[in-house]
Structures are given as C-alpha cells and as structure tokens.
Write an enzyme that holds these catalytic residues in place. Structure first.
Site, short mmCIF file in Angstrom:
data_model
loop_
_atom_site.label_atom_id
_atom_site.label_comp_id
_atom_site.label_asym_id
_atom_site.label_seq_id
_atom_site.Cartn_x
_atom_site.Cartn_y
_atom_site.Cartn_z
N LYS A 22 21.35 28.76 29.33
CA LYS A 22 21.50 28.07 28.04
C LYS A 22 20.20 27.36 27.67
CE LYS A 22 23.52 23.84 27.97
NZ LYS A 22 22.71 22.78 27.36
N ASN A 23 19.66 26.60 28.63
CA ASN A 23 18.52 25.75 28.28
C ASN A 23 17.20 26.50 28.16
OD1 ASN A 23 20.23 23.64 28.06
ND2 ASN A 23 19.67 22.66 30.00
N ARG A 93 22.00 18.43 20.37
CA ARG A 93 20.70 17.74 20.31
C ARG A 93 19.54 18.71 20.37
NH1 ARG A 93 20.40 12.62 21.39
NH2 ARG A 93 18.34 13.02 22.20
N CYS A 117 23.83 9.69 22.74
CA CYS A 117 24.76 10.68 23.26
C CYS A 117 25.41 10.15 24.51
CB CYS A 117 24.08 12.02 23.44
SG CYS A 117 23.55 12.40 25.08
N ARG A 122 18.61 8.85 24.87
CA ARG A 122 17.88 10.09 24.61
C ARG A 122 17.03 10.09 23.34
NH1 ARG A 122 21.62 15.14 26.00
NH2 ARG A 122 19.63 16.10 26.43
N ASP A 306 21.27 17.85 35.99
CA ASP A 306 22.37 18.69 35.51
C ASP A 306 23.30 19.16 36.64
OD1 ASP A 306 21.49 18.40 32.95
OD2 ASP A 306 20.54 20.36 32.80
N ARG A 398 30.32 24.63 25.67
CA ARG A 398 28.93 24.54 25.20
C ARG A 398 27.97 25.12 26.23
NH1 ARG A 398 26.98 18.93 23.95
NH2 ARG A 398 25.19 20.26 23.69
#
Ligand code: EPU
Length: 419
Positions: A22-23, A93, A117, A122, A306, A398
């Site tokens: 994802k990132n 974000r 958040c 952040r 994470d 997500r």
C-alpha cells in the site's frame, strides 16, 4: 459499517500470497502525475486507499484504465484540476503526496491540510518547508495548502526528522526541478526506494535511494513506464505474527524477506521457528507459546511502527513480559485499551507499553481507530476464547487486501458481517 466476527482458538496452517505494498502504491500513483506519457502500475493491492487515490486523480481529470490483470494505466494528458479536496484528504492523509508532483509539473496545487489523526498530530510542515526551499510560494489558508511555482529549483534540504511521505514528496518534486536537490536525513524505507525506482524508470536522475542522502538531478520531463509495486512488508509481518500467536504454521509467498530483517529478528527472539527462502517466509510455532519481546520502533531499518500493534497483541499472550516503546507517533497505543478489554495485562506509561503475557485472551466486542490497531485486534481475536466482534473494519480494508479470505485460507474461523 462492516464488522468481522472471529472465533478464536484455531492454530493457523497454510500458505498465502502477499499483496503489493500500500505505502508504495500510493506514492507511485501520485508520481504518475509527473509523467507526460501514460504510466502503468502493476501489483496494486485491492484496497480502499487505492480507490480513494484513483478518485483523487480522477476528479483532477486524469484518465485511469484498469486492465484484466488489474494493472492501472494512468494518463495525465487530460488533467484539468490541480486540487485535492478535504472530502478525500480527510479519509486518506497520503493524499498530500500529490502536492510535490502537481507543483513540479504544473506549477500549482491546492491540497487540503490533512488535520489530526488517530495515531498522532502528524503535521506536514517538513513537506511545506522543503518545497518552499525549492522556490515554491506556499500559503496555508482556510485549511488548504495553496502552492505556486514557476519552475522549482534544486536545494540542499536537511530534514529535521525522518519522514516517509515527506521524503517521497520532496524527491518527486525534485525530479523536475532546475538543478540539483540534496535531501539529507531522508527516509530509507523500501517503499521510498520503490518510488525512486519508478521515477528512475520514468527518466528521473536519482542517486542514493535506500540511504539517508538522496541526490536528485532535475530533468526537463518524465515519460511513461510500467512499474510493478514491491510486496507489502507490513502485511507479511502481520500474517507471520498471526502464525506465531496461534501456535500455527504460516508460509507467506511472493514477499521479500530482506525488507523484514528487524521483524524477523523479533520473531526469532520470540523463539518461533522461521524458514526463509528467496521470496517466502514460513513461521512454524506448532506446539509452542512465543516468548514476549522488547521492541523500540524507529525509522527503517529499525523496527517499523506499523508492526507495533501486532507485536503488542503477540506479547499479550506470550510467555513472560515485554516492553514496547513507540518513538515514531505519539498516540499509537489506541489498541491497548481494547486488548485490555479482552483481558490483556498491559500497563501503559507514556510511550511505553509493558505487557505481561497471559495464557488466553477472552472475546469481547472491540473496535479500532486506525489500520494497524484494527489488525492487532483481529490477531487477538484469533487466539481469544469465544467470538470476538471487531467493529469499524473499514480501517482494515484501507490496508489489508481481503483479510478475512486470507485468514480463512489459513483455517481461521472468521466471517464478515456486512453492515
Ligand atoms: N513529521 C513531522 N512533520 C512532517 C512530517 C512528519 O513532524 O512534516 C513527523 C510525524 O508526526 C511522525 C514522524 O515525523 O512523528 C514520522 O512520520 P512520517 O512522515 O514518516 O509518516 P507518514 O509519511 O505520514 C508513513 C506511512 C505510515 C507509517 C509512517 C512511518 C504512508 C502512506 N504512510 O506515514 O503508514 O506509519 O510512514 O513509517 O507511507 C500505515 O500504513 O498504517 C501507516 C500509518
């Protein structure tokens, strides 16, 4: 809102495929804004954040075509708006990632400020400061970042703090700037390296990806390419923890063990058996109860924030006590209260969670406030006595592709309840 119901107690057993990261996929889709020819991106995970990014690009007028292999072709020739609205930014974000590319290629961007958040305040000050140093005129007004630039110019940037999307935004912007940009104290995450690889394939001149100093020589234009997104190391780690916690055997395929050294080291310290191949990892915890581990999160290559929530869940059923320090985000322990409701013995002191493992958690209705916290509650549900109802799983959707299907494939008793 969909919910998951999990009946705990099954030792997971089986193989699963890891999805694209994802990132990495999110910044790479933003990077396509820099190219004046179509860019195709493959191995994109099927996630809600990807849909949001497609919506974001689509509302700018960008053409998006998804083929039968789920590659996404992005064509920016029809772009007509340089705008990221609050409605999309507030749900994701990472939308801030369009700021650098829009500014560098089109000389203007209006991006809603992301706001606070669930895991911390952040801020995006380092993104804004870096672009300003590159000659952009930036005003923050009515909750929006209004940015303008004729052509960005190279600059020597020393980041006050390691920031992943900050590094990506500035690196992307620098590819089309006039002259050389040096980014010091750059993020070294594999996802940053993957973005650099994609940009280089588009014609960018970038050196030092994967180190803390990036040197980017600006070019006049970037063109098309096909990019295959790297595997998701956090999804990989999450399923390995699931195998370890449940006393099972889980083999994750199509991943890259080299990106998970700090996580694998912790699993070794937890005394579960690991077998590692070129593109697969197997955790074997059959008949074992993992040992609790001490962890300190920090930017790559150190232990990833994470994966913190997942190891907090592991410690809660492990042998002995473990201390977890969260140094990246100030408020990333929202899962602790929920784990406590399932019987976990966790003491929270500032940014440190001290957990004394118990033999078995007990099911409770729980809900999470962010993606990785939700994942830790699913893990807890897998080992709890009874049926755990996890609410607000849109957070999980997500970032985890088809989590209930993958866990089911491993034998878990898990069901989605549409709501
Ligand atoms: N920071 C600032 N100013 C800035 C930018 C960051 O003070 O301008 C601070 C943050 O507040 C934080 C620290 O720097 O304390 C690091 O934040 P970073 O900017 O690296 O985080 P991010 O880029 O917003 C990405 C991932 C996150 C992941 C973090 C840390 C993406 C899209 N998101 O966020 O992923 O936790 O890096 O590794 O790449 C997730 O996938 O669940 C997730 C939250």
């Amino acid at each position: 809102m969909d919910k998951l119901i999990i009946t705990g107690g099954v030792a997971l057993d089986g193989n699963i495929r890891i999805s694209g990261a994802k990132n990495a996929a999110l910044p790479i889709l933003a990077a396509t804004l820099l190219a004046d020819e179509p860019v195709t991106v493959g191995n994109i995970p099927h996630l809600h954040d990807i849909t949001t990014t497609m919506e974001l690009l689509g509302q700018m007028g960008v053409g998006l075509v998804v083929d039968e292999k789920l590659n996404i072709e992005v064509d920016t020739s029809t772009i007509e708006k340089f705008y990221a609205p609050y409605e999309l930014v507030k749900t994701m974000r990472a939308s801030i990632l369009v700021l650098g590319p829009l500014l560098a290629r089109f000389g203007r961007a209006e991006v809603s400020l992301p706001g606070g958040c669930a895991i911390g305040s952040r801020p995006v000050n380092l993104h804004i400061e870096g672009l300003t140093r590159m000659g952009a005129e930036i005003e923050v007004k009515n909750g929006f970042i209004h940015a303008r630039a004729k052509r960005l110019k190279g600059a020597h940037l020393v980041l006050d703090q390691v920031t992943v999307t900050g590094t990506e935004n500035l690196m992307m912007a620098a590819t089309l700037a006039k002259g050389t940009t040096i980014i010091e104290n750059a993020a070294r995450e594999p996802e940053v390296v993957d973005v650099a690889r994609c940009l280089i394939a588009m014609g960018a001149q970038i050196e030092g990806a994967g180190t803390d100093t990036l040197v980017i020589e600006g070019v006049q234009r970037l063109g098309g390419t096909h990019h295959y997104v790297l595997p998701d190391r956090i999804e990989t780690g999450t399923y390995l923890v699931a195998g370890a916690m449940t006393g099972g055997r889980v083999k994750v395929k199509d991943t890259n063990p080299a990106m998970l050294e700090s996580v694998l080291e912790k699993l070794e310290q937890a005394k579960v058996k690991l077998n590692v191949g070129d593109d697969w990892i197997e955790v074997d915890a059959r008949g074992l109860r993992p040992q609790a581990v001490d962890i300190r999160t920090a930017p790559y290559p150190a232990f990833p924030t994470d994966m913190q929530a997942q190891f907090t869940a592991l410690n809660s059923v492990a042998e002995g006590s473990g201390m977890i320090s969260e140094t990246v985000f100030e408020n990333r322990f929202m899962h602790v209260q929920e784990l406590q409701r399932m019987g976990a013995d966790i003491k929270l002191e500032g940014n440190i969670a001290i957990t004394k493992g118990i033999k078995r958690l007990t099911a409770a209705p729980v809900m999470a406030t962010d993606l990785r916290a939700s994942a830790s509650l699913v893990l807890a549900g897998l080992v709890a006595e009874g049926g755990t109802l996890v609410d607000r799983i849109y957070h999980i959707d997500r970032g985890y592709e088809r989590i209930e299907e993958k866990l089911e494939q491993l034998g878990a008793k898990i069901r989605r309840i549409p709501g």
